[in-house]
Design an enzyme around this catalytic site. Structure first.
Site, mmCIF file in Angstrom:
data_model
loop_
_atom_site.group_PDB
_atom_site.id
_atom_site.type_symbol
_atom_site.label_atom_id
_atom_site.label_comp_id
_atom_site.label_asym_id
_atom_site.label_seq_id
_atom_site.Cartn_x
_atom_site.Cartn_y
_atom_site.Cartn_z
ATOM 1 N N HIS A 312 0.855 -1.186 0.000
ATOM 2 C CA HIS A 312 0.000 0.000 0.000
ATOM 3 C C HIS A 312 0.883 1.225 0.000
ATOM 4 C CE1 HIS A 312 -3.147 2.801 1.178
ATOM 5 N NE2 HIS A 312 -3.999 1.874 0.767
ATOM 6 N N ASP A 370 -7.966 -5.507 0.373
ATOM 7 C CA ASP A 370 -8.439 -6.293 -0.767
ATOM 8 C C ASP A 370 -8.044 -7.757 -0.702
ATOM 9 O OD1 ASP A 370 -9.759 -4.239 -2.016
ATOM 10 O OD2 ASP A 370 -7.904 -3.449 -2.836
#
Ligand code: ACO
Length: 437
Positions: A312, A370
């Site tokens: 991320h 996710d």
């Protein structure tokens, strides 16, 4: 925004040094105000990908990527996921405070009263091919809302902005479900307003006119949690797109359509679809036995293979949403008797191996939301190609809250980044000599 001190910037070529104000927010890193840099020095800053640039001031969401902390209006995501539902979270993001009982009832009524879409939208939808990706349909449908709801497009009027926000939050589930039903060749289900926001959405997705649909509380709560966890995430790519589109004065429906387009990419909202497809591929090629081989491919710079659902831009620690999603996946799989789901087992194993591997440890690559949300959605019966639509549904409130904050800011200007030009310097078109005779 308080000025704390000043930084001095000096130059190697004799340009006089300049002082740049440093501001502090409530929490988080300070910022250096470079707004006058160009006027004072004839120089820009260079920051592709906005690695070190705060593009706006905001009071909505805060992320501490090193700690793995996410706050909506100051409240930790874990507490909101446990004690609130999605519509309370929407109210909080839009208004800055959690609603009291009366405010909650009023907000729910307003959203509920806007769940239907203009009947002509169904004809607009029928222009799409049946096999269109639902995100293509959603970008088109949401953009088209501006052609159907002219009465809330005056962005200088706070009441219009509020009505547009309510319309978007209320109609997104209907539009997402319409896109799904269209792809299946099934009749659309009209919203049923006695149901909660998430139960209504599940009924519109999975109900048919031939049979009653009974929402399951555990599954409805899981969906509601997915929506809460995805509701906002400060200045990510799609939110920044919404702000940039909105900075020109474009209407909110057009701006949200731009956000949906950005979300579609596999490096952003498309990652849960990509993550589940990755798990399926590994499973097909031999499952747990092949994890080592797959990880070796991920680590090979020339392979272009990534561990989807890992890494991320901001989190350099476990994404707090991923923890909650992992918990939710246990609940959902338990409720459905799918504890032995092979993809879930594979995901757990893959996560364990990656978290112990030097490549991931050194780069601070942890699972993001996710990684598990695809597994939960699959268990809920949502097909893979709809995952990003669910994300868009959830994120609509964040986009519209951020857009509203920007429009209400009296200092708001059109967003217009600059560039470092490395193309040809001025040159002339070579004109062929005229033929004689
Ligand atoms: N698998 C393998 N290696 C990775 C991964 C990954 N998932 N993510 C980053 N890396 C590596 C990069 O190759 C790079 O290695 P290097 O230093 O040897 O060159 C290093 O880690 C840093 O990565 P960057 O790409 O510079 O990090 P950035 O902040 O630009 O990218 C991103 C973040 C796009 C999310 C990236 O981690 C990624 O592509 N992850 C997979 C897709 C994904 O899960 N996206 C969802 C994001 S969350 C969301 O939108 C809700």
């Amino acid at each position: 925004m308080k000025e704390q001190s000043k930084a001095t910037l000096s130059f190697p070529d004799g340009t006089a040094p300049i002082e740049l104000p440093i501001y502090s927010g409530t929490i988080g890193p300070q910022v250096i105000d470079i707004r006058k840099l160009y006027a004072q020095t004839d120089r820009f800053t260079f920051d592709p990908g906005f690695m070190s640039t705060a593009a706006c001031e905001s009071k909505i969401t805060y992320i501490d990527g090193d700690k793995g902390e996410l706050l909506y209006r100051g409240y930790p995501i874990e507490q909101l996921a446990e004690h609130c539902d999605y519509l309370q979270t929407c109210y909080l993001l839009l208004n800055g405070e959690l609603p009291d009982d009366e405010q909650r009832r009023d907000f729910e009524n307003r959203v509920t009263n806007h769940t239907m879409v203009h009947e002509q939208m169904t004809r607009f939808l029928q222009g799409f091919r049946r096999d269109a990706h639902p995100m293509a349909v959603l970008v088109g449908m949401v953009g088209a809302l501006s052609a159907f709801y002219h009465d809330s497009l005056d962005i200088s009027d706070p009441e219009h902005r509020f009505v547009s926000a309510i319309r978007l939050i209320a109609k997104m589930p209907t539009l997402v479900a319409m896109a799904y039903k269209y792809s299946m060749g099934q009749p659309f289900m009209y919203p049923l307003n006695r149901l909660s926001y998430s139960a209504n959405f599940m009924r519109m997705m999975f109900g048919t006119p031939c049979e009653d649909y009974e929402p399951n509380d555990v599954l409805v709560r899981a969906l509601d949690r997915i929506l809460i966890l995805h509701a906002d995430h400060e200045q990510n790519a799609s939110t920044s797109t919404v702000r940039l589109a909105g900075s020109s004065g474009a209407n909110p429906f057009a701006c949200i359509a731009a956000g949906i387009a950005t979300l579609w990419g596999p490096a952003h909202g498309g990652a849960n679809e990509a993550s589940l497809l990755m798990l399926r591929d590994i499973q097909r090629e031999g499952g747990v036995e092949r994890i080592g081989e797959f990880i070796a491919k991920v680590k090979d710079k020339h392979s272009n293979v990534k561990l989807m659902g890992f890494g991320h831009r901001v989190y350099k620690n476990y994404d707090p949403r991923a923890k909650l999603m992992r918990e939710t996946s246990h609940e959902v799989l338990g409720e459905l008797g799918l504890h032995d789901d092979p993809l879930f087992a594979l995901a757990m194993k893959l996560e364990k191996i990656a978290l112990e591997d030097d490549y991931f440890v050194q780069r601070k690559l942890y699972p993001n939301v996710d990684f598990y949300s695809g597994i939960v959605q699959k268990a809920l019966g949502i097909p893979t190609e709809m995952f990003t639509c669910i994300f868009a549904l959830a994120r609509t409130v964040g986009w519209i809250a951020q857009w509203g904050e920007m429009i209400a800011d009296p200092d708001q200007k059109i967003g217009r980044p600059r560039q470092l030009y490395t193309g040809h310097a001025r040159r002339d078109v070579r004109v062929p000599a005229k033929r004689k005779g």
